[in-house]
Write a protein that holds these residues in place. Structure first.
Motif, PDB file in Angstrom:
ATOM      1  N   MET A  16      -3.044   6.393 -10.643  1.00 42.55           N
ATOM      2  CA  MET A  16      -2.245   6.728 -11.814  1.00 42.55           C
ATOM      3  C   MET A  16      -0.763   6.821 -11.471  1.00 42.55           C
ATOM      4  SD  MET A  16      -4.878   9.540 -13.384  1.00 42.55           S
ATOM      5  CE  MET A  16      -3.670  10.296 -14.469  1.00 42.55           C
ATOM      6  N   ALA A  17      -0.456   7.371 -10.296  1.00 42.50           N
ATOM      7  CA  ALA A  17       0.938   7.474  -9.871  1.00 42.50           C
ATOM      8  C   ALA A  17       1.543   6.085  -9.665  1.00 42.50           C
ATOM      9  CB  ALA A  17       1.037   8.298  -8.587  1.00 42.50           C
ATOM     10  N   ALA A  18       0.765   5.179  -9.066  1.00 40.52           N
ATOM     11  CA  ALA A  18       1.245   3.812  -8.852  1.00 40.52           C
ATOM     12  C   ALA A  18       1.453   3.095 -10.179  1.00 40.52           C
ATOM     13  CB  ALA A  18       0.251   3.049  -7.975  1.00 40.52           C
ATOM     14  N   ILE A  19       0.542   3.322 -11.125  1.00 39.90           N
ATOM     15  CA  ILE A  19       0.663   2.721 -12.451  1.00 39.90           C
ATOM     16  C   ILE A  19       1.897   3.259 -13.174  1.00 39.90           C
ATOM     17  CG2 ILE A  19      -0.400   2.733 -14.754  1.00 39.90           C
ATOM     18  CD1 ILE A  19      -3.124   2.505 -13.272  1.00 39.90           C
ATOM     19  N   ASP A  20       2.113   4.556 -13.052  1.00 40.75           N
ATOM     20  CA  ASP A  20       3.278   5.199 -13.663  1.00 40.75           C
ATOM     21  C   ASP A  20       4.570   4.586 -13.136  1.00 40.75           C
ATOM     22  OD1 ASP A  20       4.850   6.940 -15.111  1.00 40.75           O
ATOM     23  OD2 ASP A  20       4.461   8.672 -13.837  1.00 40.75           O
ATOM     24  N   GLU A  21       4.645   4.410 -11.826  1.00 37.89           N
ATOM     25  CA  GLU A  21       5.847   3.852 -11.200  1.00 37.89           C
ATOM     26  C   GLU A  21       6.062   2.393 -11.610  1.00 37.89           C
ATOM     27  OE1 GLU A  21       7.790   3.162  -6.728  1.00 37.89           O
ATOM     28  OE2 GLU A  21       5.819   4.107  -6.959  1.00 37.89           O
ATOM     29  N   ALA A  22       4.966   1.609 -11.621  1.00 37.23           N
ATOM     30  CA  ALA A  22       5.079   0.189 -11.995  1.00 37.23           C
ATOM     31  C   ALA A  22       5.512   0.033 -13.448  1.00 37.23           C
ATOM     32  CB  ALA A  22       3.747  -0.514 -11.755  1.00 37.23           C
ATOM     33  N   ALA A  23       4.971   0.880 -14.330  1.00 34.08           N
ATOM     34  CA  ALA A  23       5.348   0.824 -15.749  1.00 34.08           C
ATOM     35  C   ALA A  23       6.813   1.192 -15.932  1.00 34.08           C
ATOM     36  CB  ALA A  23       4.453   1.748 -16.566  1.00 34.08           C
ATOM     37  N   ALA A  24       7.275   2.199 -15.186  1.00 32.36           N
ATOM     38  CA  ALA A  24       8.675   2.623 -15.274  1.00 32.36           C
ATOM     39  C   ALA A  24       9.608   1.513 -14.800  1.00 32.36           C
ATOM     40  CB  ALA A  24       8.897   3.895 -14.460  1.00 32.36           C
ATOM     41  N   ASP A  25       9.253   0.883 -13.689  1.00 31.64           N
ATOM     42  CA  ASP A  25      10.078  -0.213 -13.166  1.00 31.64           C
ATOM     43  C   ASP A  25      10.147  -1.357 -14.163  1.00 31.64           C
ATOM     44  OD1 ASP A  25      10.501   1.206 -10.863  1.00 31.64           O
ATOM     45  OD2 ASP A  25       8.995   0.128  -9.680  1.00 31.64           O
ATOM     46  N   PHE A  26       9.005  -1.717 -14.744  1.00 26.87           N
ATOM     47  CA  PHE A  26       8.978  -2.826 -15.690  1.00 26.87           C
ATOM     48  C   PHE A  26       9.783  -2.493 -16.944  1.00 26.87           C
ATOM     49  CE2 PHE A  26       7.197  -5.051 -19.344  1.00 26.87           C
ATOM     50  CZ  PHE A  26       7.309  -6.370 -18.930  1.00 26.87           C
ATOM     51  N   TRP A  27       9.640  -1.264 -17.446  1.00 26.07           N
ATOM     52  CA  TRP A  27      10.362  -0.907 -18.666  1.00 26.07           C
ATOM     53  C   TRP A  27      11.868  -0.863 -18.413  1.00 26.07           C
ATOM     54  CZ3 TRP A  27       8.905  -1.909 -23.157  1.00 26.07           C
ATOM     55  CH2 TRP A  27       9.561  -1.384 -24.275  1.00 26.07           C
ATOM     56  N   HIS A  28      12.260  -0.560 -17.191  1.00 28.01           N
ATOM     57  CA  HIS A  28      13.684  -0.618 -16.834  1.00 28.01           C
ATOM     58  C   HIS A  28      14.188  -2.058 -16.945  1.00 28.01           C
ATOM     59  CE1 HIS A  28      17.466   0.388 -14.870  1.00 28.01           C
ATOM     60  NE2 HIS A  28      17.265  -0.626 -14.029  1.00 28.01           N
ATOM     61  N   PHE A  29      13.379  -3.008 -16.501  1.00 33.95           N
ATOM     62  CA  PHE A  29      13.743  -4.417 -16.656  1.00 33.95           C
ATOM     63  C   PHE A  29      13.937  -4.758 -18.139  1.00 33.95           C
ATOM     64  CE2 PHE A  29      11.172  -5.197 -12.584  1.00 33.95           C
ATOM     65  CZ  PHE A  29      12.315  -5.175 -11.794  1.00 33.95           C
ATOM     66  N   VAL A  65       4.995   0.053 -23.329  1.00 35.40           N
ATOM     67  CA  VAL A  65       3.997  -0.569 -22.470  1.00 35.40           C
ATOM     68  C   VAL A  65       2.625  -0.047 -22.866  1.00 35.40           C
ATOM     69  CG1 VAL A  65       3.127  -0.696 -20.103  1.00 35.40           C
ATOM     70  CG2 VAL A  65       5.588  -0.873 -20.546  1.00 35.40           C
ATOM     71  N   GLY A  66       1.660  -0.942 -23.035  1.00 37.46           N
ATOM     72  CA  GLY A  66       0.295  -0.566 -23.390  1.00 37.46           C
ATOM     73  C   GLY A  66      -0.665  -0.798 -22.238  1.00 37.46           C
ATOM     74  N   GLY A  67      -1.876  -0.316 -22.395  1.00 34.69           N
ATOM     75  CA  GLY A  67      -2.870  -0.442 -21.335  1.00 34.69           C
ATOM     76  C   GLY A  67      -3.180  -1.879 -20.967  1.00 34.69           C
ATOM     77  N   SER A  68      -3.241  -2.761 -21.965  1.00 28.21           N
ATOM     78  CA  SER A  68      -3.558  -4.158 -21.674  1.00 28.21           C
ATOM     79  C   SER A  68      -2.406  -4.887 -20.999  1.00 28.21           C
ATOM     80  CB  SER A  68      -3.962  -4.886 -22.966  1.00 28.21           C
ATOM     81  OG  SER A  68      -2.933  -4.797 -23.935  1.00 28.21           O
ATOM     82  N   ASP A  69      -1.218  -4.267 -20.965  1.00 23.92           N
ATOM     83  CA  ASP A  69      -0.074  -4.855 -20.262  1.00 23.92           C
ATOM     84  C   ASP A  69      -0.135  -4.602 -18.757  1.00 23.92           C
ATOM     85  OD1 ASP A  69       1.147  -5.717 -22.663  1.00 23.92           O
ATOM     86  OD2 ASP A  69       2.119  -3.773 -22.943  1.00 23.92           O
ATOM     87  N   MET A  70      -0.881  -3.574 -18.349  1.00 21.65           N
ATOM     88  CA  MET A  70      -0.791  -3.126 -16.965  1.00 21.65           C
ATOM     89  C   MET A  70      -1.309  -4.156 -15.965  1.00 21.65           C
ATOM     90  SD  MET A  70       0.985  -0.527 -16.849  1.00 21.65           S
ATOM     91  CE  MET A  70       0.917  -0.614 -15.067  1.00 21.65           C
TER      92      MET A  70
END
Length: 320
Positions: free
Chosen positions: A198-211, A37-42
């Protein structure tokens, strides 16, 4: 130009793109970007991107579709052409700090290697701390996104998610967004990353990468259904026992009726105003103005295409 010495840390490793040709470096960067996941994906993952949904990004990350090639779009061409000049201009305006190009490297989180940050520029302040430089170009049409309700400059939410993602990966908590908006002089918007963001971004990225890693699609939006089910079965499912569905359909019917009534009232009011305009181009009353100008519609051809069309109607219930 003095280079900023960078090396691997306990927080991240550096992937350097040393290919001789720019096109080869870009291809290497694209390949690496697919691995995480990259910054422009967030902005897409957080639902802040009006041009792409999380499901569409998921299709790309899982290799089900190839990302759209936007390299020939004028906004992209303009942005790429101006990026280096804007970086040099920012450097010239800030002799008190070191400013260097960050596009030949990628920061990869040690703890979560799917988090990957590619920076436009790297800053080093007089105190030795590192910062993030993000360069943006925007048309006049998007200028409103760069100002709050009081007219003050701000970083649009979809870009704020990007730079705070970079802070999450690098641990660098400050930076500057340097933006050329329309034809005006570039503007600087300093920022300090918010720990809760940052914590919310971390959690959202983790959830998406799990998908991505499990092959499970994220929650679809209405716009995604066409792509997910382009050729639906030719049946109409009877779900008469589903009270929630009935309530949803009934509320849609009610909203449609109210909308039709409003449209009819609007049309009637419009006709009355046009009659008042008569032989003039328009009329004004206080701060309200209406015009009725001659206009020419451009001729164009619509390409034939197949798509799913939504329809709604109330049917008579069959006697039981």
């Amino acid at each position: 130009m003095k280079r900023i010495p960078l090396k691997d840390t306990e927080r991240y490793t550096l992937e350097r793109f040393r290919q001789c040709k720019k096109t080869e470096r870009h291809l290497a960067w694209l390949k690496s970007r697919k691995a995480g996941v990259g910054g422009s994906d967030m902005s897409t993952i957080l639902g802040l991107n009006s041009f792409k949904t999380p499901y569409e990004l998921w299709l790309e990350k899982t290799g089900r579709v190839e990302p759209e090639d936007i390299s020939d779009k004028w906004a992209v061409i303009r942005g790429n052409a101006l990026e280096n000049e804007l970086r040099k201009r920012f450097r010239a305006n800030h002799p008190e700090m070191l400013v260097t190009d960050g596009t030949d490297k990628q920061f990869i989180s040690r703890e979560k290697p799917y988090l990957r940050a590619s920076l436009d520029g790297i800053l080093q302040g007089e105190d030795g701390s590192f910062g993030i430089l993000e360069i943006k170009t925007a048309s006049n049409r998007r200028a409103g996104d760069w100002h709050d309700e009081d007219g003050n400059l701000r970083i649009p939410p979809y870009y704020l998610a990007q730079v705070e993602f970079y802070a999450l990966v690098t641990g660098w908590m400050w930076g500057v967004v340097y933006a050329a908006i329309g034809d005006d002089e570039p503007v600087e918007i300093p920022f300090e990353a918010d720990v809760e963001d940052m914590a919310a971004i971390d959690e959202a990225a983790a959830d998406f990468w799990h998908f991505v890693t499990t092959g499970t699609p994220p929650q679809l939006t209405g716009n995604d259904v066409q792509k997910a089910f382009p050729e639906p079965a030719p049946d109409i499912v009877d779900e008469s026992d589903d009270d929630d569905l009935y309530d949803l359909l009934a509320r849609y019917e009610s909203a449609t009726g109210m909308l039709n009534d409003l449209k009819a009232a609007q049309k009637e009011l419009q006709e009355q105003i046009i009659l008042r305009i008569g032989s003039h181009t328009g009329v004004r009353c206080g701060n309200l103005q209406a015009t009725y100008k001659p206009t020419t519609r451009k001729e164009y051809t619509v390409k034939a295409t197949t798509y799913r069309k939504f329809d709604f109607k109330a049917t008579e219930e069959k006697e039981k």
